[in-house]
Design an enzyme around this catalytic site. Sequence first.
Site, PDB file in Angstrom:
ATOM      1  N   GLY A  96       0.858  -1.198   0.000  1.00 57.96           N
ATOM      2  CA  GLY A  96       0.000   0.000   0.000  1.00 57.96           C
ATOM      3  C   GLY A  96       0.886   1.236   0.000  1.00 57.96           C
TER       4      GLY A  96
ATOM      5  N   THR B 140       0.138   5.970  -1.701  1.00 59.68           N
ATOM      6  CA  THR B 140      -0.578   7.151  -1.200  1.00 59.68           C
ATOM      7  C   THR B 140      -0.652   7.077   0.330  1.00 59.68           C
ATOM      8  OG1 THR B 140      -2.704   6.019  -1.416  1.00 59.68           O
ATOM      9  CG2 THR B 140      -2.073   7.412  -3.263  1.00 59.68           C
TER      10      THR B 140
ATOM     11  N   ASP C 233      -2.564  -6.423  -7.594  1.00 59.51           N
ATOM     12  CA  ASP C 233      -3.432  -6.731  -6.458  1.00 59.51           C
ATOM     13  C   ASP C 233      -2.651  -7.489  -5.383  1.00 59.51           C
ATOM     14  OD1 ASP C 233      -5.355  -7.452  -4.709  1.00 59.51           O
ATOM     15  OD2 ASP C 233      -6.565  -8.608  -6.129  1.00 59.51           O
TER      16      ASP C 233
ATOM     17  N   TYR D  81      -7.056   2.926  13.605  1.00 58.64           N
ATOM     18  CA  TYR D  81      -7.513   4.210  14.110  1.00 58.64           C
ATOM     19  C   TYR D  81      -8.496   3.959  15.246  1.00 58.64           C
ATOM     20  CZ  TYR D  81      -9.523   8.870  14.203  1.00 58.64           C
ATOM     21  OH  TYR D  81      -9.949  10.109  14.605  1.00 58.64           O
TER      22      TYR D  81
ATOM     23  N   TYR E  96     -17.022   4.139  12.968  1.00 55.59           N
ATOM     24  CA  TYR E  96     -15.656   3.610  12.881  1.00 55.59           C
ATOM     25  C   TYR E  96     -15.444   2.460  13.863  1.00 55.59           C
ATOM     26  CZ  TYR E  96     -10.970   3.229  11.299  1.00 55.59           C
ATOM     27  OH  TYR E  96      -9.832   2.705  10.726  1.00 55.59           O
TER      28      TYR E  96
HETATM   29  P1  NAD Z   1      -4.931   5.275   1.063  1.00 50.61           P
HETATM   30  O1  NAD Z   1      -6.196   5.121   0.323  1.00 50.61           O
HETATM   31  O2  NAD Z   1      -4.209   6.586   0.962  1.00 50.61           O
HETATM   32  O3  NAD Z   1      -3.850   4.151   0.625  1.00 50.61           O
HETATM   33  C1  NAD Z   1      -4.211   2.841   0.285  1.00 50.61           C
HETATM   34  C2  NAD Z   1      -3.042   2.141  -0.386  1.00 50.61           C
HETATM   35  O4  NAD Z   1      -3.431   0.772  -0.619  1.00 50.61           O
HETATM   36  C3  NAD Z   1      -2.646   2.712  -1.763  1.00 50.61           C
HETATM   37  O5  NAD Z   1      -1.242   2.629  -1.924  1.00 50.61           O
HETATM   38  C4  NAD Z   1      -3.314   1.741  -2.740  1.00 50.61           C
HETATM   39  O6  NAD Z   1      -2.667   1.643  -4.022  1.00 50.61           O
HETATM   40  C5  NAD Z   1      -3.143   0.452  -1.970  1.00 50.61           C
HETATM   41  N1  NAD Z   1      -4.075  -0.614  -2.372  1.00 50.61           N
HETATM   42  C6  NAD Z   1      -5.422  -0.618  -2.314  1.00 50.61           C
HETATM   43  N2  NAD Z   1      -5.907  -1.804  -2.758  1.00 50.61           N
HETATM   44  C7  NAD Z   1      -4.824  -2.560  -3.082  1.00 50.61           C
HETATM   45  C8  NAD Z   1      -4.640  -3.866  -3.590  1.00 50.61           C
HETATM   46  N3  NAD Z   1      -5.678  -4.680  -3.812  1.00 50.61           N
HETATM   47  N4  NAD Z   1      -3.383  -4.285  -3.851  1.00 50.61           N
HETATM   48  C9  NAD Z   1      -2.299  -3.484  -3.630  1.00 50.61           C
HETATM   49  N5  NAD Z   1      -2.412  -2.249  -3.127  1.00 50.61           N
HETATM   50  C10 NAD Z   1      -3.650  -1.789  -2.851  1.00 50.61           C
HETATM   51  O7  NAD Z   1      -5.257   4.887   2.565  1.00 50.61           O
HETATM   52  P2  NAD Z   1      -4.703   5.315   4.015  1.00 50.61           P
HETATM   53  O8  NAD Z   1      -5.720   6.192   4.656  1.00 50.61           O
HETATM   54  O9  NAD Z   1      -3.281   5.729   3.971  1.00 50.61           O
HETATM   55  O10 NAD Z   1      -4.834   3.923   4.769  1.00 50.61           O
HETATM   56  C11 NAD Z   1      -3.759   3.041   5.002  1.00 50.61           C
HETATM   57  C12 NAD Z   1      -3.958   2.346   6.329  1.00 50.61           C
HETATM   58  O11 NAD Z   1      -3.903   3.329   7.372  1.00 50.61           O
HETATM   59  C13 NAD Z   1      -5.321   1.654   6.463  1.00 50.61           C
HETATM   60  O12 NAD Z   1      -5.141   0.464   7.201  1.00 50.61           O
HETATM   61  C14 NAD Z   1      -6.123   2.646   7.281  1.00 50.61           C
HETATM   62  O13 NAD Z   1      -7.169   2.040   7.999  1.00 50.61           O
HETATM   63  C15 NAD Z   1      -5.032   3.159   8.221  1.00 50.61           C
HETATM   64  N6  NAD Z   1      -5.324   4.447   8.897  1.00 50.61           N
HETATM   65  C16 NAD Z   1      -5.722   5.534   8.194  1.00 50.61           C
HETATM   66  C17 NAD Z   1      -6.011   6.701   8.889  1.00 50.61           C
HETATM   67  C18 NAD Z   1      -6.483   7.949   8.155  1.00 50.61           C
HETATM   68  O14 NAD Z   1      -6.955   8.878   8.824  1.00 50.61           O
HETATM   69  N7  NAD Z   1      -6.358   8.013   6.860  1.00 50.61           N
HETATM   70  C19 NAD Z   1      -5.856   6.774  10.285  1.00 50.61           C
HETATM   71  C20 NAD Z   1      -5.395   5.650  10.957  1.00 50.61           C
HETATM   72  C21 NAD Z   1      -5.131   4.490  10.260  1.00 50.61           C
END
Ligand code: NAD
Length: 400
Positions: free
Chosen positions: A50, A53, A113, A227, A237
């Site tokens: 991931g 982004t 994926d 989170y 959430y």
């Molecule tokens: P995001 O949407 O910015 O990033 C998601 C990433 O996953 C991207 O790189 C995307 O290409 C990748 N991805 C999605 N489906 C995929 C697949 N099938 N195969 C390969 N790559 C795949 O999301 P984010 O907010 O940075 O979330 C990342 C983690 O952080 C999650 O577990 C989320 O719950 C956690 N989180 C987010 C927050 C927040 O406020 N955004 C807070 C705490 C925790």
Amino acid sequence: MSLQVVEPRIRGFICTTAHPAGCARHVDRQVAVARRDPGGWAGGNLLVLGSSTGYGLASRIAGAFGHGMHSVGVCFERPATDRRTASAGWYNTAAFDAAARGAGLYATSINGDAFSAEVLEATLDRVRRDLGPLDVVVYSLAAPRRTDPETGQVYNSVLKTVGQPSVIKTVDLHTGVVADVTLDPATPEEIHDTVAVMGGADLRRWVEALLKAGLLARGARVVSYSYIGPEATWPIYRHGTIGHAKADLEVTSASLHELLARTVGGRCHVSINKSIVTQASAAIPAVPIYMSVLFKLMKAAGTHEGPIEQMVRLFDHHIGPGRTPVVDAEGRIRLDDLEMRPEIQAEAMRIWSLIGTDNLRALSDYDGFQRYFRQLFGFDIPGVDYSLPVETEVPAFDAA
Ligand code: NAD
């Protein structure tokens, strides 16, 4: 070649265009926050699932430019076509790989994926061939669906409450109207399917495969993200379908922690991160209002952080080379400490109760929220001339 002027096409929490130069600049800005003198780099090998982004990208930048870590990134991004730009994560990845290589670091990215057997195998091959055992693995996938690689069954995740219907305040990101919405409770099948997508099953699959392949170094640290946040968001959430998935992630992480401790003297933790604007979080009802309120308060208190500041802290204090994670009673790393300070939360909830369509901008940093959202796609980045045509077909991702 496809030179064009790129404009944002935003509808609600979706933006269907991305600006290549803006995304590159957005990555550079994060690199500048994380960058340390290479003389102080301890190095090591990093895998980020991931990686393109949000928190995953920031993790990769913090590991690479703060600590000199060589990295493999895995993500699922869309290339440009004749009719539309590539996705932001595509441009971010091209920019990251170029910047890391420019700094003398190994960086390669795999697009596909991560839930599939093929991408797991391709990643193991790349790590084995080019890097060797990993010191840090970051699991930062946020995905709407997952196909089980063994059974072929497709699971879709949903953002719903569990048990009772719940009324929650949210803002329509398209119209700016604040209104109460009723969230319907998920069916048992929807809860099960959301856990199948965002719970711990896929983390376990990756960790066990890396271990079996001998690709986790002695003392390896594996981290995934979750989170908690304030009670106002719990119906959707923490107590909702996504919260059930995260609870499963925590249980899995604890059992993988024991496995890693036993086998490679390693660790596995969930890190509870601060709420930040990402493509994933903007889609959750109530969360955009809460973030707008929070950002205003944290900026006033001088404690506001974006993804890169959070991930610099994570690597510096918990999982970077030579670091030992500091955890709470449940074994979790807490990067949400500044967000959860009682005085910030008390004020956030007071303002939350007052907020409506008319005072949204006055009482919160909704403008900032919207700017962060546009910046995810490379728009509204200082120093970028958006009137100029840009090449939208940007090469990214190495052939295997
Ligand atoms: P995001 O949407 O910015 O990033 C998601 C990433 O996953 C991207 O790189 C995307 O290409 C990748 N991805 C999605 N489906 C995929 C697949 N099938 N195969 C390969 N790559 C795949 O999301 P984010 O907010 O940075 O979330 C990342 C983690 O952080 C999650 O577990 C989320 O719950 C956690 N989180 C987010 C927050 C927040 O406020 N955004 C807070 C705490 C925790």
